[in-house]
Write an enzyme that holds these catalytic residues in place. Structure first.
Site, short mmCIF file in Angstrom:
data_model
loop_
_atom_site.label_atom_id
_atom_site.label_comp_id
_atom_site.label_asym_id
_atom_site.label_seq_id
_atom_site.Cartn_x
_atom_site.Cartn_y
_atom_site.Cartn_z
N LYS A 141 -3.09 6.48 1.76
CA LYS A 141 -2.91 6.84 3.16
C LYS A 141 -1.95 8.02 3.23
O LYS A 141 -0.86 7.94 3.81
CB LYS A 141 -2.39 5.64 3.96
CG LYS A 141 -3.15 5.45 5.28
CD LYS A 141 -2.85 4.11 5.91
CE LYS A 141 -3.28 4.04 7.34
NZ LYS A 141 -4.72 4.08 7.59
N ARG A 192 0.84 -1.20 0.00
CA ARG A 192 0.00 0.00 0.00
C ARG A 192 0.87 1.26 0.00
O ARG A 192 0.55 2.24 -0.65
CB ARG A 192 -0.94 -0.02 1.21
CG ARG A 192 -1.97 1.09 1.18
CD ARG A 192 -3.10 0.83 2.14
NE ARG A 192 -2.66 0.87 3.53
CZ ARG A 192 -3.40 0.45 4.55
NH1 ARG A 192 -4.60 -0.06 4.34
NH2 ARG A 192 -2.96 0.52 5.78
#
Ligand SMILES: *Cc1c(COP(=O)(O)O)cnc(C)c1O
Length: 319
Positions: free
Chosen positions: A166, A64
């Site tokens: 994120k 990620r």
């Protein structure tokens, strides 16, 4: 804390462990001026025997961060480098990992544009940093139900934006709405999509699931929702427990007849939702030991702490 520098030409140099402390930045660092930064969050658990330590799916966080870095024009450590750095950080902080069942060591990797850049452009230099802190339950209620508020005209992410990354840039903008919600006695804000103002997205740091009968639904990740590692794991676990799981558009109208609602994330794990308030209507949900959310919570934390067999190979032992 672990620290590793990266320049555009030379890539990441060998990182090193330092004492936890302040870092020095140029006032014109990319992260300070233009928010070029990413974070991750994962937990290390002490096994029941009190000795071994377990990490949960760290390669998911590593991947990620790589995807996020691509989106934010940053170089990123390889999956191997990321995991190795996380392990080193945990081992160096081993005495801070709480005893079995008492919490976890929360590990916070950061990737920051630390090079000086005056005009808007990618930073010429980056820092990959990891620090850690022991944690108990995320919401002070613990496994007590949380209460969510939906507000008109308040959104976390927009189509074409970076809601699925994120990035540090996604969090300060929700603080005001969060503070106002807390002042009214709610735990968190639940965001709707910004186009139709009708479909559920997520809370500011966790994903959401609705249960109706044997069917579990969660908003599909289409660019405006952060694809949580806990969310992905819950979907897999729920299916292997025999539930039908649907990833789709979930309308706010469905809040009226859901049996159960819960939120998922590394920090909260699985938080039962006691109520959601929308347009002055308060919808209440079943909570407690008989719920599907609670059952899945027990399975997930059992795997994370090494109490249940890990058939999926999700945990990584550190020693
Ligand atoms: C981190 C985060 C989550 C949860 O992701 P996990 O990988 O399960 O910890 C959900 N939503 C947002 C906005 C987040 O930042």
């Amino acid at each position: 804390m672990y620290l590793m520098k990266c320049s555009a030409e030379e890539g990441f140099s060998r990182g090193e462990l330092n004492r936890y402390g302040n870092i020095e930045l140029s006032p014109s660092a990319g992260v300070l001026n233009y928010g070029q930064g990413l974070f991750e969050g994962l937990k290390a658990f002490r096994k029941e025997d009190g000795r071994g330590l377990l990490l949960f799916r760290p390669e998911e966080n590593a991947m990620r961060m790589r995807m996020g870095a691509e989106r934010m024009c940053m170089p990123s450590p390889s999956v191997e480098l990321f995991i190795d750095a996380v392990k080193q950080t945990i081992l160096a902080n081993k005495r801070w990992v709480p005893p079995p069942g008492k919490g976890a060591l929360y590990v916070r990797p950061l990737l920051l544009g630390t090079g000086a850049v005056l005009g808007l452009a990618p930073s010429p230099e980056y820092t990959f940093l990891i620090y850690a802190s022991p944690v108990g339950n995320y919401f002070k209620e613990g496994l007590a139900p949380i209460h969510l508020l939906i507000r008109d005209g308040v959104h976390r992410a927009t189509r074409g934006g970076a809601g699925d990354v994120k990035t540090i840039a996604n969090y300060a903008p929700v603080l005001k709405a969060q503070r106002e919600a807390k002042a009214k006695g709610f735990t968190e804000i639940l965001f709707l999509d910004s186009v139709n103002q009708r479909y559920l997205e997520e809370a500011s740091s966790c994903n959401i699931f609705l249960v109706k009968g044997d069917v579990i639904s969660t908003p599909a990740t289409r660019g405006t929702i952060l694809a949580g590692v806990t969310r992905k794991s819950m979907i897999h676990m729920a299916r292997s427990h025999g539930y039908q799981v649907e990833e789709r558009l979930v309308s706010v109208d469905e809040l009226a007849d859901a049996d159960e609602v819960f939120c998922t994330g590394t920090a909260v794990v699985v938080a039962p939702v006691g109520s959601i308030t929308y347009k002055n209507k308060r919808f209440q949900y079943k909570t407690g030991p008989e719920t599907i959310g609670q059952r899945l919570y027990t399975t997930l934390t059992g795997i994370q702490m090494g109490l249940l067999p890990d058939d999926m190979g999700w945990t990584v032992e550190i020693d």
